[in-house]
Structure formats: structure tokens, C-alpha cells
Design a protein around this motif. Structure first.
Motif, mmCIF file in Angstrom:
data_model
loop_
_atom_site.group_PDB
_atom_site.id
_atom_site.type_symbol
_atom_site.label_atom_id
_atom_site.label_comp_id
_atom_site.label_asym_id
_atom_site.label_seq_id
_atom_site.Cartn_x
_atom_site.Cartn_y
_atom_site.Cartn_z
ATOM 1 N N TRP A 62 6.467 16.058 27.851
ATOM 2 C CA TRP A 62 7.758 15.966 28.189
ATOM 3 C C TRP A 62 8.694 16.938 27.969
ATOM 4 O O TRP A 62 8.591 17.928 26.973
ATOM 5 C CB TRP A 62 8.356 14.609 27.462
ATOM 6 N N GLY A 65 14.957 18.926 28.955
ATOM 7 C CA GLY A 65 16.075 18.127 29.699
ATOM 8 C C GLY A 65 15.794 16.946 30.436
ATOM 9 O O GLY A 65 14.487 16.619 30.876
ATOM 10 N N LEU A 66 16.813 16.121 30.894
ATOM 11 C CA LEU A 66 16.598 15.024 31.797
ATOM 12 C C LEU A 66 16.974 15.586 33.348
ATOM 13 O O LEU A 66 17.627 16.309 33.474
ATOM 14 C CB LEU A 66 17.545 13.964 31.271
ATOM 15 N N ARG A 67 16.281 14.778 34.011
ATOM 16 C CA ARG A 67 16.703 14.957 35.415
ATOM 17 C C ARG A 67 18.269 14.339 35.749
ATOM 18 O O ARG A 67 18.498 13.370 35.284
ATOM 19 C CB ARG A 67 15.873 14.108 36.285
ATOM 20 N N GLN A 72 15.909 10.462 33.904
ATOM 21 C CA GLN A 72 14.509 10.384 33.418
ATOM 22 C C GLN A 72 14.137 11.766 32.889
ATOM 23 O O GLN A 72 14.728 12.878 33.373
ATOM 24 C CB GLN A 72 13.567 10.063 34.449
ATOM 25 N N ARG A 73 13.329 11.621 31.968
ATOM 26 C CA ARG A 73 12.540 13.132 31.399
ATOM 27 C C ARG A 73 11.514 13.244 32.198
ATOM 28 O O ARG A 73 10.492 12.672 32.363
ATOM 29 C CB ARG A 73 12.293 12.770 29.994
ATOM 30 N N ARG A 140 13.507 22.672 31.030
ATOM 31 C CA ARG A 140 12.367 22.405 31.659
ATOM 32 C C ARG A 140 11.134 23.014 30.888
ATOM 33 O O ARG A 140 9.944 22.848 31.163
ATOM 34 C CB ARG A 140 12.010 22.983 33.060
ATOM 35 N N LEU A 143 9.944 19.601 25.206
ATOM 36 C CA LEU A 143 10.534 19.169 24.101
ATOM 37 C C LEU A 143 9.816 19.280 22.757
ATOM 38 O O LEU A 143 8.661 18.825 23.032
ATOM 39 C CB LEU A 143 10.954 17.928 24.631
ATOM 40 N N GLN A 157 6.721 7.143 30.345
ATOM 41 C CA GLN A 157 8.018 7.503 30.998
ATOM 42 C C GLN A 157 9.232 6.885 30.544
ATOM 43 O O GLN A 157 10.292 7.257 30.297
ATOM 44 C CB GLN A 157 7.747 7.543 32.596
ATOM 45 N N ALA A 160 10.311 8.119 27.322
ATOM 46 C CA ALA A 160 10.616 9.787 27.058
ATOM 47 C C ALA A 160 12.058 9.993 27.072
ATOM 48 O O ALA A 160 12.478 10.671 26.380
ATOM 49 C CB ALA A 160 9.808 10.283 28.132
ATOM 50 N N ALA A 161 12.996 9.236 28.147
ATOM 51 C CA ALA A 161 14.216 9.580 27.851
ATOM 52 C C ALA A 161 14.955 9.484 26.778
ATOM 53 O O ALA A 161 15.748 10.252 26.288
ATOM 54 C CB ALA A 161 14.810 8.887 29.029
ATOM 55 N N SER A 164 14.381 12.596 21.195
ATOM 56 C CA SER A 164 15.214 13.752 20.782
ATOM 57 C C SER A 164 14.571 14.815 20.039
ATOM 58 O O SER A 164 13.573 14.592 19.409
ATOM 59 C CB SER A 164 16.321 13.069 19.990
#
Length: 185
Positions: A62, A65-67, A72-73, A140, A143, A157, A160-161, A164
Motif C-alpha cells: 500500500w 498517500g490516498l487517491r 482509496q489507498r 506513492r 506506506l 483495499q 487500507a485507507a 496510518s
């Protein structure tokens, strides 16, 4: 092979498909619905020829950053010694690579790179010249949660968001980043 919204056996693939550019597909790029989305939203054309491969020493993890579009990650690629995962390799035409460049934000979010000395095997045979989209910016990069990347294979998925952690310093892959202006033939 994906064409006309359906999967087909590789024996129906167009002649010369093995001479196309091999691109490692991990995360959503290996999903038939993503290919359909690329066709409807970004104009992807022609048969998408893909084959399952076994990758050793790298993993889909993962991203930090998030999209922006959906929160979503996304997945990203990292070096991970001792790990073996199955992914797909697209054998992409120049026109298909141009669409992938747009989708992946080449030169901004991801870079297109040639994987150096990667252990990627198709039916046990080592492939050479495999390309991949690798993190180009901290959003990107992998994480790190408690200092380690989180494999896509280990966390869904939907979960994943909410992870932290901190971005890794880079992707750690031995690769040669290709300049965005490079074209394929």
C-alpha cells in the motif's frame, strides 16, 4: 487476453505479442474491470495481452498517500527480499503504454522504469526487460506501518485507507527510470 469486455485464451492473441513491452501489472492494473475502465475513460484500444507471472524479491504494497478521486489507498511496488508473489505482465503496445502513462500520472505520481535484475518468471522462465510503474513521489512510496511496508496480500483495499504510518524514503527497487518523453515502438 482481454478484448471486447471479456477474457480470451492466449492462443487467440495477435501474432508478435511477445515482442511488445512487458509491464508488470500489480494492484488494480491486473483487474479486468480496470482494463474496461481504461477503455471507456482513457481510450485504451486493442487486445490487452497479459500472463500470470511469479515475482521474487518484490511486492505490491500500500502506498503512503490516498487517491484524490476516491480516497482509496493505491498499490505501489517495493523491493521485499524473500517474498514471492504472483502478478501479471501486460505485453503492451506503444498506444497502450501511452494510456497507462496517463492513468498512472507518469513523471508525477509514478515513474515508468525498467526493473534491473528482477526475478520475474513466466511458466518458470525468467523474463528480461520487464517494466513497472514505481513510486515517483512520497505519496506513492510504500506506506511504512511500524517501520515495515504493508503488503496488498495482507490487508484488503477496504481497510487500507485507514492505515496510518509514514512514507518510505523510496521504493527500494533496482531499476532504471525512463524519461517521460521516451516513446515505444
Amino acid at each position: 487476453m482481454h478484448l471486447d469486455g471479456a477474457g480470451h485464451a492466449l492462443d487467440t492473441a495477435p501474432p508478435g505479442w511477445r515482442s511488445r513491452t512487458p509491464v508488470l501489472a500489480y494492484g488494480s492494473n491486473a483487474c479486468p474491470s480496470k482494463i474496461t475502465w481504461l477503455r471507456s475513460q482513457l481510450g485504451l484500444t486493442g487486445p490487452v495481452v497479459a500472463a500470470r507471472v511469479q515475482c521474487t524479491g518484490l511486492a505490491a504494497v500500500w502506498a503512503a498517500g490516498l487517491r484524490q478521486r476516491d480516497g482509496q489507498r493505491p498499490a505501489t511496488l517495493t523491493a521485499l527480499p524473500g517474498v514471492t508473489e504472483d502478478h501479471f505482465v501486460w505485453f503492451a503496445t506503444p498506444e497502450q503504454l501511452a494510456v497507462l502513462d496517463v492513468c498512472e500520472g507518469r513523471g508525477n505520481r509514478y515513474d515508468l522504469a525498467m526493473l534491473d535484475h528482477a526475478d520475474i518468471r513466466l511458466d518458470g522462465v525468467l523474463l528480461s526487460g520487464v517494466h513497472a510503474y514505481v513510486g515517483a513521489a512520497p505519496i506513492r512510496f510504500p506506506l511504512l506501518v511500524n517501520g515495515s511496508p504493508v503488503r496488498v496480500a495482507d490487508v484488503a483495499q477496504a481497510d487500507a485507507a485507514s492505515l496510518s504510518g509514514e512514507p518510505a524514503a523510496g521504493h527500494g527497487l533496482a531499476c532504471t527510470v525512463l524519461p517521460p518523453e521516451r516513446t515505444f515502438s
